[in-house]
Design an enzyme around this catalytic site. Sequence first.
Site, mmCIF file in Angstrom:
data_model
loop_
_atom_site.group_PDB
_atom_site.id
_atom_site.type_symbol
_atom_site.label_atom_id
_atom_site.label_comp_id
_atom_site.label_asym_id
_atom_site.label_seq_id
_atom_site.Cartn_x
_atom_site.Cartn_y
_atom_site.Cartn_z
ATOM 1 N N HIS A 113 0.852 -1.187 0.000
ATOM 2 C CA HIS A 113 0.000 0.000 0.000
ATOM 3 C C HIS A 113 0.890 1.240 0.000
ATOM 4 O O HIS A 113 1.914 1.278 0.682
ATOM 5 C CB HIS A 113 -0.906 -0.016 1.238
ATOM 6 C CG HIS A 113 -1.906 1.092 1.271
ATOM 7 N ND1 HIS A 113 -1.564 2.379 1.644
ATOM 8 C CD2 HIS A 113 -3.223 1.131 0.978
ATOM 9 C CE1 HIS A 113 -2.636 3.151 1.584
ATOM 10 N NE2 HIS A 113 -3.655 2.411 1.172
ATOM 11 N N LYS A 115 -5.659 -4.338 0.365
ATOM 12 C CA LYS A 115 -6.324 -3.939 1.607
ATOM 13 C C LYS A 115 -7.264 -5.069 2.028
ATOM 14 O O LYS A 115 -7.760 -5.818 1.190
ATOM 15 C CB LYS A 115 -7.140 -2.651 1.426
ATOM 16 C CG LYS A 115 -6.329 -1.463 0.967
ATOM 17 C CD LYS A 115 -7.195 -0.215 0.782
ATOM 18 C CE LYS A 115 -7.528 0.430 2.100
ATOM 19 N NZ LYS A 115 -8.190 1.753 1.933
#
Length: 395
Positions: A16, A177
């Site tokens: 991320h 995620k």
Amino acid sequence: MRDTFLFTSESVSEGHPDKVADQISDAVVDLFLGKDAQARVACETMVTTQRIILAGEVRGEGMIDTAGNWSAGALDEIEAAARETVKRIGYEQEGFHWQTADFANHLHPQSAHIAQGVDESGNKDEGAGDQGIMFGYATDETPDLMPATLYYAHRILEKMAEDRHSGAAPFLEPDAKSQVTLEYQNEKPVRATALVVSTQHGKGADQAMLRDYAKGVMAGILPEGWMPGDESIFVNPTGLFEIGGPDGDAGLTGRKIIVDTYGGASPHGGGAFSGKDPTKVDRSAAYVTRYMAKNIVAAGLARRVTIQLSYAIGVAEPLSLYVDTHGTGQVDEAAIERILPQLVRLTPKGIRTHLKLNAPIYARTAAYGHFGRQPDGDFFTWEKTDLVEELKRAF
């Protein structure tokens, strides 16, 4: 607290963009501490399409002198640490590549005014690197004494990263995620009611195959019987996720502080951890509050506990210590507040000494949570439960 409810936590993968920034910042911290245990680092990182940018304040022998001059090779070492971090994560994409991304270093010497307030001198003890409030938390929901929602959200993404690195899931790319919603009955998690995974993938990856893969990972992580029905499992709900990482969204150090801590189950003082040396109480005091909270639960003094510390810049002793056992305690909270400072010196120097924080141990903290990790030599010392017997004797 309600007996029956739903609660949700999210996690993000090492790829991320915000976590890429955190890991680069902590690689810089480790680089400095590896050369000078008393180094001072406050490193912020921004990553975006084919760019890595560092800024902040530093001090440390072997890297930069008191006159602000860089040591020979220091700038090259910083750049190498940043690029190696991106390489380890796995970014070799057109929009973000460890080898070809532009790199800019705007780190500069630490303010002398901050240094004079923080450093030891004469009879003056080392002061806190800044003011602020820090929270620690522990709960008996999982063996690691972490909130179950965050625990499983982390584990899902760790397994996916493991499969990506090993080649078992070559269709995965680094950015991902997860989100886990659990039903609690009598304050205990009993099943998942919703699961979400969004993962970056290679071009042309079959979405049905991705869903089957992600469901298999979830089922392997959650306890038996906890999986919800298919209608409550969401895998890449927007469809394609080919452009991701810093190319898809800019990343900054310190934007995933709830992922880093307790998934929303506990208050947060607002200060990020990554990029900061352990004289910064945003980091060290958050670690010691977790340490104390975990030992309280491990000692059986409470099933759930939150601890707060507060500090003023340049002042050694904490301004306050607060313990809340949320109605689950076996002993008086005020008594716990009296005993804890006898077991751990809660000055910045006392915390760093007790937990052995002046070492290059931080890159491993910067993805999948700073807490709920297994102690490993000098790594994750704040997860040890070595105060349990002393706490039991005290009460």
